[in-house]
Design an enzyme around this catalytic site. Structure first.
Site, short mmCIF file in Angstrom:
data_model
loop_
_atom_site.label_atom_id
_atom_site.label_comp_id
_atom_site.label_asym_id
_atom_site.label_seq_id
_atom_site.Cartn_x
_atom_site.Cartn_y
_atom_site.Cartn_z
N LYS A 1 0.85 -1.20 0.00
CA LYS A 1 0.00 0.00 0.00
C LYS A 1 0.88 1.25 0.00
O LYS A 1 2.09 1.15 0.24
CB LYS A 1 -0.89 -0.02 1.25
CG LYS A 1 -0.13 0.01 2.57
CD LYS A 1 -1.03 -0.28 3.76
CE LYS A 1 -0.24 -0.25 5.06
NZ LYS A 1 -1.06 -0.68 6.22
N TYR B 1 15.69 30.44 7.46
CA TYR B 1 14.47 31.18 7.82
C TYR B 1 14.41 31.49 9.31
O TYR B 1 14.62 30.59 10.14
CB TYR B 1 13.23 30.37 7.45
CG TYR B 1 12.88 30.43 5.98
CD1 TYR B 1 12.57 31.64 5.37
CD2 TYR B 1 12.85 29.27 5.22
CE1 TYR B 1 12.24 31.69 4.02
CE2 TYR B 1 12.52 29.31 3.87
CZ TYR B 1 12.22 30.53 3.28
OH TYR B 1 11.89 30.57 1.96
C1 PLP Z 1 -0.36 -1.66 6.92
C2 PLP Z 1 -0.98 -2.92 7.29
C3 PLP Z 1 -0.22 -4.09 7.43
C4 PLP Z 1 1.30 -4.09 7.37
O1 PLP Z 1 1.80 -3.60 8.60
P1 PLP Z 1 3.38 -3.50 8.89
O2 PLP Z 1 3.43 -3.04 10.30
O3 PLP Z 1 3.91 -2.49 7.94
O4 PLP Z 1 3.96 -4.83 8.67
C5 PLP Z 1 -0.88 -5.29 7.63
N1 PLP Z 1 -2.23 -5.32 7.73
C6 PLP Z 1 -3.00 -4.22 7.65
C7 PLP Z 1 -4.47 -4.34 7.79
C8 PLP Z 1 -2.40 -2.97 7.45
O5 PLP Z 1 -3.15 -1.88 7.40
#
Ligand code: PLP
Length: 371
Positions: free
Chosen positions: A37, A258
């Site tokens: 994702k 800045y």
């Molecule tokens: C993002 C996510 C994961 C992966 O989690 P990590 O901590 O990056 O391994 C797994 N399951 C769901 C439902 C998630 O939202």
């Protein structure tokens, strides 16, 4: 060669591969699914996902329909793609035509998917997500009992995975973990023939009872570690470098950047680097972060600008660094966890904020390719 890029991001595909293998070995005989994702945690889903597929990964998890459609194009028909945020009602035909598997999170989504299956006369795959204690997304335990009893719904659709997510997986001794796994067991018992998935990266270390049939690994694959994880260290995947745009010698007491929020504490040399907060270098690092020339720390001075930062290079030998040279922002001396800690955030946020302006350099089989 100076192609004008002022930041470059190395993505080590060999490390990505090694990290995938490490999780797969850790959870076997369960399978390692890959969470790609947020554009593969900022590294490019089209870059990272094919590596996991080459390693035998067949289950991919994204958040949005648009991410899933893009992933289907880059990976072809051979893999399963789960959409964690669920089925946007009205998108049933889009999901079906791209062979996407909705992770159904509500009774309405279940009804819509079953209805679509019935209308089209095809028993299409779906997953169910249950909220076992995180209070974020998913069906309730009561919903589980109801759906399990609905043989008509079960006949209409192909329920292929049960999912839940832990709230405190990165705290190994948190009693919530045992509570959630018990709640999840009560649900999986209602669907004895359906594979299940509970673990994110951190949960893979909590023990076999958390692995079920498929784990969903994200941050570990990308080189992130999590609180108190001495058991399994990932190989670093990312190295970020910034180019020196300018070097100047200054007196002590000179205000920098800045607001002139910081002043030089001695006569020294300053280097301005071509990476700023628009490139995902957190503005919270103002006055705190550092760049590195090998093992030499180059403390940041003043605020992070949109496109640049300034560092004190007074501890390097005169002439060692020159305009056009590269220094590390994320690298062996300053890894993503250390950078994130200094910025008051976590490696997840740091990685997913990395900007689109970097020249990306992929390392594969030890060879570098620019993309
Ligand atoms: C993002 C996510 C994961 C992966 O989690 P990590 O901590 O990056 O391994 C797994 N399951 C769901 C439902 C998630 O939202």
């Amino acid at each position: 060669m100076n192609d004008g890029a002022s930041g470059r991001l190395y993505i080590d595909l060999d490390a990505l591969r090694a990290n995938y293998r490490a999780v797969q070995a850790q959870v076997a005989p369960a399978l390692c699914g890959a969470v790609v994702k947020a554009d593969g945690y900022g590294l490019g889903a089209d870059v990272v996902a094919p590596i996991f597929a080459e390693e035998g990964c067949r289950d991919f998890f994204v958040t949005h329909q648009s991410e899933a459609i893009a992933l289907r194009k880059s990976l072809g028909a051979d893999v399963r793609i789960f959409v964690l945020n669920g089925l946007p009602i009205g998108s049933e035909a889009v999901f079906a035509s791209n062979a996407l598997i909705p992770v159904l999170n509500s009774a309405d989504q279940v009804k819509a998917w079953a209805g679509h299956c019935q209308t089209t006369g095809s028993r299409l795959p779906c997953a169910l997500q249950f909220d076992t204690g995180m209070t974020r997304l998913g069906l309730s335990l009561e919903d589980a009992a109801q759906i399990a009893g609905r043989t008509d719904l079960r006949a209409q659709m192909d329920l292929c995975l049960l999912i839940s997510h832990l709230a405190c997986a990165d705290e190994g001794d948190n009693p919530t973990n045992a509570l959630q796994v018990a709640n999840f067991r009560a649900i999986t018992a209602l669907f004895p023939d359906v594979p299940a998935s509970l673990s994110n990266s951190a949960a893979t270390l909590l023990g076999d009872q958390f692995h079920h049939q498929i784990v969903r690994a994200g941050i570990f694959l990308y080189g992130g570690i999590f609180n108190g994880n001495p058991l399994m260290a990932p190989r670093p995947v990312v190295r970020l470098q910034a180019r020196i745009l300018q070097i100047r010698a200054v007196e002590g007491g000179v205000g920098v950047g800045y607001g002139l929020t910081q002043r030089t504490s001695r006569p020294t040399r300053l280097a301005t680097l071509g990476v700023g907060y628009a490139d995902g270098w957190p503005r919270a690092l103002s006055g705190k972060g550092s760049a590195w020339a090998g093992d030499t720390r180059l403390p940041m001075i003043g605020r992070v600008s949109m496109d640049s930062i300034t560092v004190d290079i007074g501890d390097t030998a005169d002439g060692e660094l020159r305009e056009g040279d590269w220094v590390d922002l994320i690298g062996p001396a300053y890894d993503i966890e250390a950078v994130a800690a200094d910025a008051g955030t976590i490696s997840y946020e740091l990685l997913t904020q990395l900007g689109a302006r970097y020249r990306r350099v992929l390392i594969r089989g030890g060879e570098e390719t620019s993309v």
